[in-house]
Design a protein around this motif. Structure first.
Motif, PDB file in Angstrom:
ATOM      1  N   VAL A  74     -87.352 -16.728 -87.144  1.00 36.73           N
ATOM      2  CA  VAL A  74     -86.177 -15.845 -87.152  1.00 36.73           C
ATOM      3  C   VAL A  74     -86.454 -14.639 -88.054  1.00 36.73           C
ATOM      4  O   VAL A  74     -86.138 -13.500 -87.714  1.00 36.73           O
ATOM      5  N   GLY A  80     -84.769 -15.613 -82.233  1.00 34.10           N
ATOM      6  CA  GLY A  80     -83.513 -14.900 -82.378  1.00 34.10           C
ATOM      7  C   GLY A  80     -82.380 -15.839 -82.744  1.00 34.10           C
ATOM      8  O   GLY A  80     -82.592 -16.904 -83.316  1.00 34.10           O
ATOM      9  N   TRP A  81     -81.168 -15.419 -82.377  1.00 31.54           N
ATOM     10  CA  TRP A  81     -79.964 -16.177 -82.721  1.00 31.54           C
ATOM     11  C   TRP A  81     -79.968 -17.579 -82.126  1.00 31.54           C
ATOM     12  O   TRP A  81     -79.576 -18.537 -82.794  1.00 31.54           O
ATOM     13  N   GLY A  84     -82.592 -19.703 -83.872  1.00 29.92           N
ATOM     14  CA  GLY A  84     -82.151 -19.972 -85.241  1.00 29.92           C
ATOM     15  C   GLY A  84     -81.060 -21.023 -85.308  1.00 29.92           C
ATOM     16  O   GLY A  84     -81.115 -21.937 -86.128  1.00 29.92           O
ATOM     17  N   GLU A 140     -85.203 -18.913 -74.874  1.00 29.01           N
ATOM     18  CA  GLU A 140     -84.635 -17.660 -75.397  1.00 29.01           C
ATOM     19  C   GLU A 140     -85.399 -16.449 -74.857  1.00 29.01           C
ATOM     20  O   GLU A 140     -84.790 -15.465 -74.433  1.00 29.01           O
ATOM     21  N   HIS A 146     -83.384 -13.262 -75.970  1.00 30.93           N
ATOM     22  CA  HIS A 146     -83.966 -13.090 -77.309  1.00 30.93           C
ATOM     23  C   HIS A 146     -83.374 -11.851 -77.971  1.00 30.93           C
ATOM     24  O   HIS A 146     -83.677 -10.716 -77.593  1.00 30.93           O
ATOM     25  N   PRO A 148     -83.242 -10.672 -81.713  1.00 32.34           N
ATOM     26  CA  PRO A 148     -83.572 -10.947 -83.118  1.00 32.34           C
ATOM     27  C   PRO A 148     -82.407 -10.622 -84.043  1.00 32.34           C
ATOM     28  O   PRO A 148     -81.659  -9.675 -83.812  1.00 32.34           O
ATOM     29  N   ILE A 149     -82.281 -11.408 -85.071  1.00 32.28           N
ATOM     30  CA  ILE A 149     -81.242 -11.172 -86.075  1.00 32.28           C
ATOM     31  C   ILE A 149     -81.553  -9.850 -86.752  1.00 32.28           C
ATOM     32  O   ILE A 149     -82.669  -9.575 -87.129  1.00 32.28           O
ATOM     33  N   GLY A 150     -80.556  -9.024 -86.863  1.00 30.89           N
ATOM     34  CA  GLY A 150     -80.719  -7.706 -87.482  1.00 30.89           C
ATOM     35  C   GLY A 150     -81.002  -6.618 -86.464  1.00 30.89           C
ATOM     36  O   GLY A 150     -81.029  -5.437 -86.802  1.00 30.89           O
TER      37      GLY A 150
END
Length: 152
Positions: A74, A80-81, A84, A140, A146, A148-150
């Motif tokens: 992550v 990604g979310w 995670g 994902e 997919h 990604p966080i952020g």
């Protein structure tokens, strides 16, 4: 196609590390169940060489290290979310098994059936854990989910 660079990307090392740190709790949970057979066969598994309590301690230690390690994809953007969330939930269940096995007497002489059932449950869950962690990553990406966080 990826170019051959002679380098190994950090994500590959992380995925290797997940399997590396997953392996001891997985096999040691099984070895708590079969330590008598290993001893008779002269196979130096941890419960035979250092005892069940040391094995349970190592199961807990490796699982504690595995849970945050499995979340590193992550941080690198590989996961990604979905990855995670799935990995965190599975990690907490795996850690719960490790704590309960650690508190039990699994592998000790005269261990209760419940203690041995707990070690068996951890072993079986560990198989599901690894499958679902990697499946979450694959699904994902393959399903186009997919994020990604952020990422904006």
């Amino acid at each position: 196609w990826a170019a051959v660079t002679g380098n190994t990307p950090v994500d590959a090392w992380i995925l290797f590390a997940i399997i590396f740190f997953w392996t001891p709790p997985h096999f040691w949970a099984l070895s708590l169940l079969a330590h008598g057979e290993y001893e008779k066969a002269g196979v130096p598994m941890l419960p035979v060489t250092h005892g069940a309590k040391a094995t349970r301690n190592q199961i807990l230690l490796y699982t504690i290290l595995l849970v945050p390690l499995a979340l590193l994809p992550v941080a690198t953007g590989l996961g990604g979310w979905i990855y995670g969330g799935v990995t965190l939930a599975l990690g907490l269940v795996f850690l719960s098994y490790a704590v309960r096995v650690w508190r039990s007497h699994a592998g000790d002489a005269g261990a209760s059936a419940a203690d041995m059932k707990l070690a068996r449950g951890m072993f079986l869950f560990s198989i599901l854990y690894l499958f679902l962690v990697f499946a979450a990553l694959i699904v994902e990406h393959a399903a186009g989910l997919h994020f990604p966080i952020g990422a904006a």
